[in-house]
Design an enzyme around this catalytic site. Structure first.
Site, short mmCIF file in Angstrom:
data_model
loop_
_atom_site.label_atom_id
_atom_site.label_comp_id
_atom_site.label_asym_id
_atom_site.label_seq_id
_atom_site.Cartn_x
_atom_site.Cartn_y
_atom_site.Cartn_z
N ARG A 176 -3.97 2.19 17.11
CA ARG A 176 -4.64 1.58 15.97
C ARG A 176 -4.51 2.53 14.79
O ARG A 176 -3.98 3.63 14.92
CB ARG A 176 -6.12 1.30 16.30
CG ARG A 176 -6.83 0.30 15.40
CD ARG A 176 -6.45 -1.15 15.70
NE ARG A 176 -6.91 -2.07 14.67
CZ ARG A 176 -8.09 -2.69 14.65
NH1 ARG A 176 -8.96 -2.47 15.62
NH2 ARG A 176 -8.40 -3.51 13.68
N LYS A 177 -5.02 2.16 13.65
CA LYS A 177 -4.94 3.04 12.49
C LYS A 177 -5.75 4.31 12.72
O LYS A 177 -6.64 4.37 13.57
CB LYS A 177 -5.42 2.32 11.24
CG LYS A 177 -6.90 1.98 11.21
CD LYS A 177 -7.23 1.28 9.90
CE LYS A 177 -8.70 0.89 9.85
NZ LYS A 177 -9.04 0.18 8.59
N GLY A 224 -16.42 -7.88 1.30
CA GLY A 224 -16.36 -9.33 1.47
C GLY A 224 -16.64 -9.82 2.86
O GLY A 224 -16.91 -11.01 3.06
N ARG A 263 0.85 -1.19 0.00
CA ARG A 263 0.00 0.00 0.00
C ARG A 263 0.88 1.24 0.00
O ARG A 263 1.87 1.31 0.74
CB ARG A 263 -0.91 -0.01 1.22
CG ARG A 263 -1.86 1.19 1.29
CD ARG A 263 -2.69 1.15 2.56
NE ARG A 263 -3.59 0.02 2.58
CZ ARG A 263 -3.79 -0.76 3.63
NH1 ARG A 263 -3.14 -0.55 4.75
NH2 ARG A 263 -4.64 -1.78 3.56
N CYS A 323 -14.53 -2.89 4.40
CA CYS A 323 -13.59 -2.07 3.64
C CYS A 323 -14.27 -1.48 2.40
O CYS A 323 -13.83 -0.45 1.88
CB CYS A 323 -12.38 -2.89 3.22
SG CYS A 323 -11.40 -3.50 4.61
N GLY A 324 -15.32 -2.11 1.93
CA GLY A 324 -16.08 -1.60 0.81
C GLY A 324 -17.16 -0.60 1.21
O GLY A 324 -17.91 -0.11 0.36
#
Length: 609
Positions: A255-256, A521, A136, A526-527
């Site tokens: 965390r992110k 998914g 990424r 994430c989508g």
């Protein structure tokens, strides 16, 4: 070897004396080992990674945070055992040994393989493509150029057409697929030579800075987000001491962390699902342009949370935006949860404080920096009628004789050939500039108006091409996560299904306006299915076996309906339907029914173009 010499150069730059004021944190640091420096008449001892000359990410944490990390979740313990912020050195060393034949990727330490080298932006796809990684990048404001696009294609070419692909993400970012450790140093060097990096794009870091894809070319622009996104990207990933990529100060968050800066009322950046969302709003009294701040938005397997109003407004200048972000990051880094990773996002810390108390904490932190930044209460927003504009198609810019051309990239997936086609077109029509959108599409800016017709007749937009400038109202608004092809968490394949089913729906029905269909998914979303008009999430389903008559487990989905984006953003958290098998005969009738009932669709009478 070239790799070795490049690494030496990178590390030599990191050996500068640690005397920068940028390394003076608001919280005290404690002695761990190694280097003692004099900072503003006080002596402090910091932990230094001897291989890089840089302070470790752990050395910036106060003692309390380190103690919580040592007794925290497995990821925190891995970061405590061996600092991850110098994992790029490990990549160079592992690659050298693999190239020399003295080790294989299977011999890489497991914690490095599956966790620490995520700091370099490399995520092991161990169950789908063992030994290969997704890399990424960081692409602030989603702006790339033709040279970079060709480099992406060159980087993945050796992995073949199936595994060596390039994805545009929902953060205006790029992901390279199929990468092997032995090839990573050359790719990293190539990115750095092109003013890009993959460092700090994964693990517990600040992710890609999202801005307006129309920055600088929009007649309704309130703030040009380009400079601000680049400034924040440098804050979190450029070491202020050595001037090299990789900033350990922000390399060990709980965390992110996501930041989005909107440039207009359209909110193309989706501020409502980011940890920090900056919404352009003029000050009611002075008229100065600034940002209302929303905080805490995120999506995960356990919780999906829409950002909340922080009752804060800051000016839209570089100093204010960088200072505010730094203050929130410092509080989050030092006080965020380090035991339960499901509670290690900013929202949980804001809720722990309470909104007004968190606001007071942020203001106190900002004032301690003494940079002249003032935080005001939230300012009233413009409530006059406004309709979010499309990013696809041909649209005039405020610059005389110039147009922007938005191009559909189905499900955000680009082949090597398609990357090169995009680069060639950009060189010919947009001075090599390419802009990415959170809808996983591209925009060519500054196209001469008299050349638009020529552009549209390029072979890249021919009948055999996946690219479209004027797609249908359904196929032009599809977003998809990676799916089961590469992600082991995904319960279903998404990208191919998303593209194919959208085409079939276009042939079956007509809709009066754009309908956004998102695919994800798994429940990590994430989508981003909760913000879609129609969201399809991989989930268990059962279907009767025609031979035995018994119900059998099959790939299936949940369907969400009613998410919104823009000024009236809303996340739909409850599924509209569940347990729908993913086969065309089951899913397509359900979607057609939803399109008719909820979005005014009718049976198509004229064939879709």
């Amino acid at each position: 070897m070239i790799v070795t010499s490049n690494l030496k150069l990178l590390l030599l730059l990191g050996n500068a004396l640690l005397v920068s004021d940028a390394f003076v944190p608001s919280a005290p640091l404690f002695a761990l080992q190694s280097k003692t420096v004099l900072l503003e008449r006080t002596t402090a001892t910091y932990e230094i990674d001897q291989r890089t000359g840089k302070r470790t990410g752990n050395s910036f944490l106060p003692e309390d945070a380190k103690l919580r990390g040592a007794g925290g979740n497995p990821i925190e313990k891995i970061k405590q055992e061996k600092d991850a912020t110098s994992a790029f050195v490990d990549i160079y060393e592992y690659a050298k040994k693999i190239r020399e034949g003295t080790m294989t990727w299977e011999e890489v330490e497991k914690a490095d393989l599956d966790t620490r080298i995520k700091y370099v932006g490399m995520l092991h796809r161990n169950k789908r493509t063992p030994g290969q990684f997704m890399m990424r990048l960081k692409v602030p404001n989603g702006i790339v150029n033709s040279d970079q696009m060709r480099f992406y294609a060159d980087s993945v070419e050796k992995y073949g057409e199936d595994f060596g692909v390039v994805d545009i993400t929902t953060r205006q970012n790029i992901q390279l697929r199929g990468i092997k450790i032995e090839d990573a140093p050359d790719i990293i060097d190539g990115l750095h030579a092109r003013n890009q990096t993959s460092f700090q794009s994964a693990l517990d870091n600040v992710r890609n800075m999202v801005g307006s894809p129309l920055a600088g070319i929009d007649d309704k622009e309130l703030v040009d987000t380009r400079e601000l996104c680049n400034a924040l990207n440098d804050l979190v990933s450029l070491d202020p001491v050595s001037g090299t990529r990789g900033n350990p100060m922000w390399g060990n968050l709980p965390r992110k962390f996501n930041v989005a800066i909107s440039g207009s009322r359209d909110d193309y950046a989706h501020t409502h699902i980011n940890d920090i969302g900056l919404i352009p709003t003029p000050h009611a009294t002075t008229g100065e342009m600034g940002f209302n701040v929303v905080l805490g938005g995120y999506m995960s397997i356990k919780r999906v949370a829409e950002s909340i109003d922080s009752n804060m407004w800051i000016p839209a200048d570089r100093n204010s935006v960088v200072t505010f972000t730094e203050a929130v990051l410092r509080i989050f880094r030092d006080e965020g949860e380090r035991k339960d990773r499901q509670k290690a996002r900013l929202m949980w810390l804001v809720e722990k404080y309470g909104v007004e108390n968190f606001k007071s904490k942020v203001i106190e932190e900002i004032e301690s920096y003494n940079r002249g930044v003032k935080v005001h209460d939230r300012q009233p927003v413009d409530t006059s009628p406004f309709e979010r504009r499309s990013l696809l198609g041909v649209h005039k810019q405020p610059q005389k004789g110039k147009c922007r051309v938005g191009i559909l990239v189905p499900s955000g997936r680009l082949s090597q050939k398609e990357c090169r086609n995009v680069a060639d077109i950009a060189d010919k029509y947009s001075n090599g500039e390419i802009r990415l959108t959170v809808e996983q599409n591209i925009i060519l800016p500054n196209v001469d108006e008299e050349k638009v017709a020529e552009l549209l007749n390029e072979p890249a937009f021919g009948p055999d091409s996946r690219f479209k400038v004027n797609p249908g109202k359904i196929e032009g608004n599809v977003v998809s996560c990676t799916g089961a092809q590469f992600c082991s968490l995904a319960l279903i394949e998404t990208k191919c299904n998303a593209e194919n089913i959208a085409k079939k729906l276009e042939k079956l029905v007509e809709v009066p306006k754009d309908v956004r269909i998102h695919w994800t998914g798994c429940p990590n979303s994430c989508g981003q299915v909760q913000l879609a008009d129609i969201g399809i999430m991989g989930a268990p389903a059962k279907k009767k076996d025609p031979e035995t008559g018994k119900s059998m487990a099959v790939p299936g989905c949940k369907i969400f309906v009613g998410g919104r984006i823009g000024e009236d953003a809303h996340l739909e958290l409850e599924p509209y339907k569940t347990g729908i098998p993913l086969t065309d005969e089951d899913l397509i009738p359900e979607l057609v029914d939803i399109l008719k009932k909820e979005f005014g669709a009718s049976d198509r009478t004229v064939p879709a173009v």
